[in-house]
Write a protein that holds these residues in place. Structure first.
Motif, PDB file in Angstrom:
ATOM      1  N   VAL A   9       0.842  -1.210   0.000  1.00 43.68           N
ATOM      2  CA  VAL A   9       0.000   0.000   0.000  1.00 43.68           C
ATOM      3  C   VAL A   9       0.872   1.253   0.000  1.00 43.68           C
ATOM      4  O   VAL A   9       0.581   2.234  -0.710  1.00 43.68           O
ATOM      5  CB  VAL A   9      -0.939  -0.011   1.224  1.00 43.68           C
ATOM      6  N   GLU A  10       1.944   1.227   0.786  1.00 42.65           N
ATOM      7  CA  GLU A  10       2.834   2.386   0.800  1.00 42.65           C
ATOM      8  C   GLU A  10       3.446   2.612  -0.578  1.00 42.65           C
ATOM      9  O   GLU A  10       3.561   3.757  -1.035  1.00 42.65           O
ATOM     10  CB  GLU A  10       3.943   2.167   1.840  1.00 42.65           C
ATOM     11  N   GLY A  11       3.806   1.493  -1.261  1.00 43.30           N
ATOM     12  CA  GLY A  11       4.326   1.634  -2.607  1.00 43.30           C
ATOM     13  C   GLY A  11       3.283   2.205  -3.552  1.00 43.30           C
ATOM     14  O   GLY A  11       3.582   3.084  -4.374  1.00 43.30           O
ATOM     15  N   SER A  12       2.030   1.713  -3.417  1.00 41.95           N
ATOM     16  CA  SER A  12       0.949   2.230  -4.265  1.00 41.95           C
ATOM     17  C   SER A  12       0.688   3.701  -3.983  1.00 41.95           C
ATOM     18  O   SER A  12       0.489   4.504  -4.900  1.00 41.95           O
ATOM     19  CB  SER A  12      -0.324   1.412  -4.032  1.00 41.95           C
ATOM     20  N   VAL A  13       0.693   4.039  -2.689  1.00 46.35           N
ATOM     21  CA  VAL A  13       0.465   5.444  -2.320  1.00 46.35           C
ATOM     22  C   VAL A  13       1.574   6.333  -2.867  1.00 46.35           C
ATOM     23  O   VAL A  13       1.318   7.425  -3.398  1.00 46.35           O
ATOM     24  CB  VAL A  13       0.365   5.577  -0.779  1.00 46.35           C
ATOM     25  N   GLY A  54       3.364   5.694  -5.490  1.00 50.59           N
ATOM     26  CA  GLY A  54       3.145   5.786  -6.928  1.00 50.59           C
ATOM     27  C   GLY A  54       2.027   6.754  -7.273  1.00 50.59           C
ATOM     28  O   GLY A  54       2.136   7.546  -8.213  1.00 50.59           O
ATOM     29  N   LEU A  55       0.930   6.681  -6.490  1.00 54.47           N
ATOM     30  CA  LEU A  55      -0.179   7.608  -6.724  1.00 54.47           C
ATOM     31  C   LEU A  55       0.232   9.052  -6.468  1.00 54.47           C
ATOM     32  O   LEU A  55      -0.193   9.979  -7.175  1.00 54.47           O
ATOM     33  CB  LEU A  55      -1.364   7.222  -5.831  1.00 54.47           C
ATOM     34  N   LYS A  56       1.058   9.247  -5.437  1.00 51.16           N
ATOM     35  CA  LYS A  56       1.518  10.605  -5.160  1.00 51.16           C
ATOM     36  C   LYS A  56       2.370  11.131  -6.311  1.00 51.16           C
ATOM     37  O   LYS A  56       2.235  12.291  -6.721  1.00 51.16           O
ATOM     38  CB  LYS A  56       2.314  10.629  -3.853  1.00 51.16           C
ATOM     39  N   ARG A  57       3.269  10.240  -6.827  1.00 46.84           N
ATOM     40  CA  ARG A  57       4.078  10.658  -7.971  1.00 46.84           C
ATOM     41  C   ARG A  57       3.190  10.962  -9.175  1.00 46.84           C
ATOM     42  O   ARG A  57       3.400  11.958  -9.881  1.00 46.84           O
ATOM     43  CB  ARG A  57       5.086   9.562  -8.322  1.00 46.84           C
ATOM     44  N   ARG A  58       2.187  10.076  -9.378  1.00 40.99           N
ATOM     45  CA  ARG A  58       1.271  10.309 -10.501  1.00 40.99           C
ATOM     46  C   ARG A  58       0.484  11.590 -10.293  1.00 40.99           C
ATOM     47  O   ARG A  58       0.250  12.348 -11.241  1.00 40.99           O
ATOM     48  CB  ARG A  58       0.324   9.112 -10.622  1.00 40.99           C
ATOM     49  N   GLN A  59       0.061  11.821  -9.042  1.00 38.83           N
ATOM     50  CA  GLN A  59      -0.679  13.050  -8.745  1.00 38.83           C
ATOM     51  C   GLN A  59       0.177  14.276  -9.023  1.00 38.83           C
ATOM     52  O   GLN A  59      -0.288  15.255  -9.612  1.00 38.83           O
ATOM     53  CB  GLN A  59      -1.131  13.038  -7.281  1.00 38.83           C
ATOM     54  N   THR A  60       1.445  14.197  -8.601  1.00 39.27           N
ATOM     55  CA  THR A  60       2.350  15.318  -8.853  1.00 39.27           C
ATOM     56  C   THR A  60       2.513  15.542 -10.349  1.00 39.27           C
ATOM     57  O   THR A  60       2.474  16.689 -10.834  1.00 39.27           O
ATOM     58  CB  THR A  60       3.723  15.037  -8.219  1.00 39.27           C
ATOM     59  N   SER A  61       2.672  14.413 -11.094  1.00 42.86           N
ATOM     60  CA  SER A  61       2.817  14.528 -12.547  1.00 42.86           C
ATOM     61  C   SER A  61       1.561  15.124 -13.174  1.00 42.86           C
ATOM     62  O   SER A  61       1.641  16.000 -14.048  1.00 42.86           O
ATOM     63  CB  SER A  61       3.112  13.152 -13.149  1.00 42.86           C
ATOM     64  N   LEU A  62       0.375  14.637 -12.692  1.00 43.95           N
ATOM     65  CA  LEU A  62      -0.879  15.160 -13.232  1.00 43.95           C
ATOM     66  C   LEU A  62      -1.059  16.636 -12.885  1.00 43.95           C
ATOM     67  O   LEU A  62      -1.564  17.420 -13.707  1.00 43.95           O
ATOM     68  CB  LEU A  62      -2.061  14.350 -12.692  1.00 43.95           C
TER      69      LEU A  62
END
Length: 247
Positions: A101-105, A107-115
């Motif tokens: 979950v921490e890895g997914s979070v 990844g989502l944070k990185r994706r959110q930053t990219s978005l």
């Protein structure tokens, strides 16, 4: 207080002077006392045996209780060990899930930053496009005003040319124009000869009335030469030849 039997004193000299010497040993009280003693010993023995038996039974019962309790405790210990193993496995599983979950979070944070960065870039592009659109609208408005100004001046001239040429050209849809000819048929000056031309990247005739058989050839020549005025002239001539042929 127990009674103590005393042995009577015997006078042997007097006893021997008797014709039938006899000593009373008092055996009956002795036997009675002995029987009482033996009965007392037997009762004591029976009580002792009963007490020992009772104590042994009690000890056996207590021993059994202790054994049962020990077995229960061992079973509980075994169950606790099994539960401990299960808890350890659950903790390991939860740890893996937590890491996942921490890895997914992350990844989502990185994706959110990219978005967010893309959104910021898109918003900047939108603002730029809005500015360009506003400029184009202003320019279009100016061009429309200019065209309207010229249209007011040239409309009478266009009407005069259309009447003189007996040809009317008007837009009907995007990239499509309607071309109409008059005064081609001497028998009917108001008879209309028309066609709709798509002036997109590749020219083509959408409809024609009446049908002109030479239109496909003329369209091929138009797409090769890109000379629209020459094409219109040849279509007009084609309609004239059609009238002369009696169609």
């Amino acid at each position: 207080m127990s009674r103590v039997l005393r042995v009577p004193q015997i006078n042997l000299a007097a006893l021997l002077t008797e014709p039938n010497p006899h000593i009373d040993l008092k055996l009956e009280p002795y036997e009675k006392s002995t029987r009482s003693f033996l009965q007392a010993v037997s009762a004591y023995k029976n009580r002792s045996v009963a007490l020992i038996t009772q104590q042994r039974a009690h000890q056996a019962n207590e021993k059994k209780k202790i054994a049962d309790r020990t077995q229960d405790i061992e079973n509980q210990i075994n169950q606790l060990k099994i539960r401990e193993i299960e808890l350890v496995e659950e903790l390991e599983k939860e740890e893996k899930e937590r890491k996942s979950v921490e890895g997914s979070v992350a990844g989502l944070k990185r994706r959110q930053t990219s978005l967010q960065e893309k959104c910021a870039s898109i918003e900047a592009d939108i603002e730029q496009l809005k500015a360009i659109t506003a400029n184009l609208r202003r320019e279009r408005s100016k061009e429309s005003s200019t065209l309207n100004h010229h249209a007011v001046r040239v409309t009478p001239e266009v009407d005069a040319y259309e009447r003189a040429l007996a040809c009317i050209i008007e837009g009907v849809e995007k990239d499509r124009i309607l071309i109409r000819f008059y005064r081609l048929d001497p028998a009917d000056a108001q008879r209309e000869f028309s066609f709709v031309l798509d002036v997109g990247e590749t020219h083509k005739v959408i409809t024609s009335s009446p049908v002109l058989p030479s239109l496909p050839i003329l369209i091929d020549e138009l797409n090769s030469s890109r000379d629209l005025y020459q094409f219109i002239k040849r279509v007009r001539i084609g309609y004239q030849e059609l009238v002369q042929a009696g169609c």
